[in-house]
Design a protein around this motif. Structure first.
Motif, PDB file in Angstrom:
ATOM      1  N   LEU A   1       7.896 -13.913 -16.698  1.00 62.64           N
ATOM      2  CA  LEU A   1       7.813 -15.066 -16.337  1.00 62.64           C
ATOM      3  C   LEU A   1       7.277 -15.251 -15.712  1.00 62.64           C
ATOM      4  CD1 LEU A   1      11.516 -15.088 -14.981  1.00 62.64           C
ATOM      5  CD2 LEU A   1      10.924 -15.652 -17.044  1.00 62.64           C
ATOM      6  N   ILE A   2       6.737 -15.182 -14.775  1.00 64.33           N
ATOM      7  CA  ILE A   2       5.138 -15.804 -14.094  1.00 64.33           C
ATOM      8  C   ILE A   2       3.384 -15.541 -14.600  1.00 64.33           C
ATOM      9  CG2 ILE A   2       3.340 -15.701 -11.312  1.00 64.33           C
ATOM     10  CD1 ILE A   2       6.295 -13.490 -10.582  1.00 64.33           C
ATOM     11  N   LYS A   3       3.446 -14.938 -15.618  1.00 60.92           N
ATOM     12  CA  LYS A   3       2.326 -14.900 -16.321  1.00 60.92           C
ATOM     13  C   LYS A   3       0.871 -14.763 -15.089  1.00 60.92           C
ATOM     14  CE  LYS A   3       4.700 -16.130 -20.608  1.00 60.92           C
ATOM     15  NZ  LYS A   3       6.107 -15.970 -20.656  1.00 60.92           N
ATOM     16  N   PRO A   4       0.643 -14.176 -14.945  1.00 61.70           N
ATOM     17  CA  PRO A   4      -0.040 -14.185 -14.104  1.00 61.70           C
ATOM     18  C   PRO A   4      -1.669 -13.922 -14.625  1.00 61.70           C
ATOM     19  CG  PRO A   4       0.491 -12.489 -13.143  1.00 61.70           C
ATOM     20  CD  PRO A   4       1.195 -12.988 -14.295  1.00 61.70           C
ATOM     21  N   THR A   5      -2.933 -14.272 -14.355  1.00 59.79           N
ATOM     22  CA  THR A   5      -3.768 -13.997 -14.601  1.00 59.79           C
ATOM     23  C   THR A   5      -4.784 -13.546 -13.956  1.00 59.79           C
ATOM     24  OG1 THR A   5      -4.830 -16.271 -13.891  1.00 59.79           O
ATOM     25  CG2 THR A   5      -3.887 -16.116 -16.519  1.00 59.79           C
ATOM     26  N   ILE A   6      -4.349 -13.229 -12.354  1.00 56.99           N
ATOM     27  CA  ILE A   6      -5.008 -12.654 -11.606  1.00 56.99           C
ATOM     28  C   ILE A   6      -4.334 -12.472 -10.726  1.00 56.99           C
ATOM     29  CG2 ILE A   6      -6.362 -12.189  -9.415  1.00 56.99           C
ATOM     30  CD1 ILE A   6      -8.163 -15.169 -11.238  1.00 56.99           C
ATOM     31  N   ILE A   7      -3.936 -10.860 -10.177  1.00 59.20           N
ATOM     32  CA  ILE A   7      -3.160 -10.556  -9.375  1.00 59.20           C
ATOM     33  C   ILE A   7      -3.131 -10.005  -8.099  1.00 59.20           C
ATOM     34  CG2 ILE A   7      -1.126  -8.647  -9.129  1.00 59.20           C
ATOM     35  CD1 ILE A   7      -0.382  -8.704 -11.435  1.00 59.20           C
ATOM     36  N   LEU A   8      -2.949 -10.265  -7.030  1.00 64.40           N
ATOM     37  CA  LEU A   8      -3.901  -9.592  -5.416  1.00 64.40           C
ATOM     38  C   LEU A   8      -2.448  -9.191  -4.621  1.00 64.40           C
ATOM     39  CD1 LEU A   8      -5.757 -13.102  -4.274  1.00 64.40           C
ATOM     40  CD2 LEU A   8      -6.378 -11.021  -5.940  1.00 64.40           C
ATOM     41  N   ASN A   9      -2.302  -7.989  -5.114  1.00 65.95           N
ATOM     42  CA  ASN A   9      -1.286  -7.128  -4.858  1.00 65.95           C
ATOM     43  C   ASN A   9      -1.494  -6.566  -2.900  1.00 65.95           C
ATOM     44  OD1 ASN A   9       0.951  -5.759  -4.806  1.00 65.95           O
ATOM     45  ND2 ASN A   9       0.407  -3.699  -5.422  1.00 65.95           N
ATOM     46  N   CYS A  10      -0.750  -7.325  -2.719  1.00 66.86           N
ATOM     47  CA  CYS A  10      -0.620  -6.868  -0.989  1.00 66.86           C
ATOM     48  C   CYS A  10       0.611  -6.616  -0.325  1.00 66.86           C
ATOM     49  CB  CYS A  10      -0.997  -8.985  -0.540  1.00 66.86           C
ATOM     50  SG  CYS A  10      -2.292  -9.450  -1.227  1.00 66.86           S
ATOM     51  N   GLY A  11       1.579  -6.759  -1.821  1.00 69.30           N
ATOM     52  CA  GLY A  11       2.553  -6.507  -0.814  1.00 69.30           C
ATOM     53  C   GLY A  11       3.297  -4.972  -0.533  1.00 69.30           C
ATOM     54  N   ALA A  12       3.229  -4.466   0.348  1.00 63.09           N
ATOM     55  CA  ALA A  12       3.506  -2.660   0.418  1.00 63.09           C
ATOM     56  C   ALA A  12       4.680  -1.864   1.456  1.00 63.09           C
ATOM     57  CB  ALA A  12       2.393  -2.169   0.789  1.00 63.09           C
ATOM     58  N   TYR A  13       5.406  -1.622   1.255  1.00 61.90           N
ATOM     59  CA  TYR A  13       6.095  -0.872   1.782  1.00 61.90           C
ATOM     60  C   TYR A  13       5.353   0.431   2.964  1.00 61.90           C
ATOM     61  CZ  TYR A  13      10.285   1.864   4.952  1.00 61.90           C
ATOM     62  OH  TYR A  13      10.739   2.673   5.088  1.00 61.90           O
ATOM     63  N   THR A  14       5.553  -0.802   4.255  1.00 61.52           N
ATOM     64  CA  THR A  14       4.685  -0.374   5.099  1.00 61.52           C
ATOM     65  C   THR A  14       5.066   0.038   6.990  1.00 61.52           C
ATOM     66  OG1 THR A  14       4.037  -2.836   6.149  1.00 61.52           O
ATOM     67  CG2 THR A  14       2.710  -1.643   5.097  1.00 61.52           C
ATOM     68  N   ALA A  15       6.338   0.631   6.904  1.00 60.11           N
ATOM     69  CA  ALA A  15       6.975   1.090   7.953  1.00 60.11           C
ATOM     70  C   ALA A  15       6.910   2.628   7.966  1.00 60.11           C
ATOM     71  CB  ALA A  15       8.229   0.738   7.998  1.00 60.11           C
ATOM     72  N   VAL A  16       5.246   2.890   8.985  1.00 58.52           N
ATOM     73  CA  VAL A  16       4.970   4.022   8.319  1.00 58.52           C
ATOM     74  C   VAL A  16       5.469   5.493   9.118  1.00 58.52           C
ATOM     75  CG1 VAL A  16       2.887   5.570   9.552  1.00 58.52           C
ATOM     76  CG2 VAL A  16       2.368   2.956   8.974  1.00 58.52           C
ATOM     77  N   ASP A  17       6.438   5.233  10.316  1.00 53.95           N
ATOM     78  CA  ASP A  17       7.732   6.554  10.834  1.00 53.95           C
ATOM     79  C   ASP A  17       8.899   6.014  10.461  1.00 53.95           C
ATOM     80  OD1 ASP A  17       6.177   6.909  12.746  1.00 53.95           O
ATOM     81  OD2 ASP A  17       5.993   5.587  13.934  1.00 53.95           O
ATOM     82  N   LYS A  18       9.263   5.220  10.004  1.00 54.21           N
ATOM     83  CA  LYS A  18      10.200   4.766   9.029  1.00 54.21           C
ATOM     84  C   LYS A  18      10.140   5.751   7.692  1.00 54.21           C
ATOM     85  CE  LYS A  18      12.607   0.585   9.363  1.00 54.21           C
ATOM     86  NZ  LYS A  18      13.692  -0.128   9.587  1.00 54.21           N
ATOM     87  N   ALA A  19       9.952   5.470   6.615  1.00 52.55           N
ATOM     88  CA  ALA A  19       9.143   6.147   5.821  1.00 52.55           C
ATOM     89  C   ALA A  19       8.714   7.664   5.596  1.00 52.55           C
ATOM     90  CB  ALA A  19       7.478   5.780   5.774  1.00 52.55           C
ATOM     91  N   GLU A  20       9.309   8.285   6.749  1.00 48.37           N
ATOM     92  CA  GLU A  20       9.569   9.905   6.945  1.00 48.37           C
ATOM     93  C   GLU A  20      11.278  10.281   6.583  1.00 48.37           C
ATOM     94  OE1 GLU A  20       6.840  12.228   7.784  1.00 48.37           O
ATOM     95  OE2 GLU A  20       5.657  10.313   7.020  1.00 48.37           O
ATOM     96  N   THR A  21      11.695   8.950   6.315  1.00 50.11           N
ATOM     97  CA  THR A  21      13.373   9.447   6.382  1.00 50.11           C
ATOM     98  C   THR A  21      13.001   8.213   5.004  1.00 50.11           C
ATOM     99  OG1 THR A  21      13.457   7.949   7.559  1.00 50.11           O
ATOM    100  CG2 THR A  21      14.191   9.971   8.398  1.00 50.11           C
TER     101      THR A  21
END
Length: 284
Positions: free
Chosen positions: A51-71
């Motif tokens: 739908l968005i049809k980008p020509t450049i993607i800057l992927n700044c999204g991430a799961y960054t809760a380092v401690d919570k990621a353990e569970t």
């Protein structure tokens, strides 16, 4: 007009890119929050990209809760690994440039010298493992992807170490900070600028690059630098990581060597104190 899609638009880096976008009006910008780009829902993500049809993607999204990621292992893997594979596949199929942000946590911390892009990876927590899986998946499906590993990111936006420490320095008489984890902080505004220098460069040279500010410090020394600028009189003491146990282990040494990004793209890397002063001029 080329369209730049920024994922994780409300995060620290995404917010800095939004500020910076005013200097790059030659592009159409699409700043996507979690509702516009669902990194936690692979099927929906594919539909949203079409739908968005980008020509450049800057992927700044991430799961960054380092401690919570353990569970929350499965969720971290979807966002940091499987979604990155989808973005890289879309970029490959549509001739789209993709810059993906990764982390120093792909390393185990046993090095004693600055780590370059070819250093052996060996994550010691779930967050690092999922981010490394994302790197590998992206490069397998799309050799033209460009990955930037960064570390200790902070900004005037969002929640981060600098903001927390600035507040604690004002509120408390004493604070203790880990002094045996070595690396270098990254001012998100500097990283955003580096990304745009790559986007606007005459030649696209894919691969892995490192970016953090110049300097080799511990978290304890980072707090002393904050205190030096703010002038707060709180007593700061250094403690070993063993005195501050966390669910996820952290690499003891993850200083990044920035030679490649400077040589290939001519990116200037400011000293960490210079950038810290810039950030603290804002009411963080």
């Amino acid at each position: 007009m080329e369209k730049i899609l920024v994922t994780g638009a409300t995060g620290q880096l995404g917010s800095e890119l939004k500020v910076l976008s005013e200097n790059y009006s030659q592009y159409e910008w699409f700043f996507a929050d979690r509702t516009a780009i669902s990194l936690n829902n692979i099927k929906l993500l594919k539909e949203q990209l079409e739908l968005i049809k980008p020509t450049i993607i800057l992927n700044c999204g991430a799961y960054t809760a380092v401690d919570k990621a353990e569970t929350e292992t499965e969720l971290a893997d979807v966002v940091n690994h499987l979604a990155v594979e989808v973005l890289a596949t879309y970029a490959k199929e549509h001739g789209v440039k993709l810059i993906h942000i990764s982390t120093d946590y792909v390393f185990d911390g046993t090095s004693s010298t600055a780590l370059n892009e070819d250093a052996v990876t060996n994550p010691i927590n779930v967050y690092g493992a999922t981010k490394r899986a994302g790197e590998l998946a992206a490069m397998v499906v799309n050799p033209d992807v460009l990955i930037i590993r960064t570390s200790w990111v902070y900004s005037r936006f969002g929640n981060n170490f600098v903001k927390t420490m600035k507040r604690l320095l004002q509120e408390r008489d004493t604070i203790s900070v880990v002094n045996d984890q070595i690396g270098s902080p990254t001012y998100a505004a500097d990283l955003a600028q580096a990304m745009m220098e790559i986007v606007t460069a005459q030649e696209w040279i894919p691969g892995i690059y490192n970016y953090s500010n110049e300097g080799e410090i511990s978290w304890y020394e980072f707090v002393l630098a904050i205190q030096e600028i703010t002038g707060d009189s709180c007593e700061v003491s250094g403690i070993p990581s063993s005195s501050y146990p966390t669910p996820a282990a952290r690499p003891a040494f993850s200083l990044l060597d920035k030679s490649k990004i400077k040589e290939v793209y001519g990116v200037t890397v400011p000293d960490y104190k210079e950038s810290l002063r810039k950030c603290l001029k804002f009411k963080v």
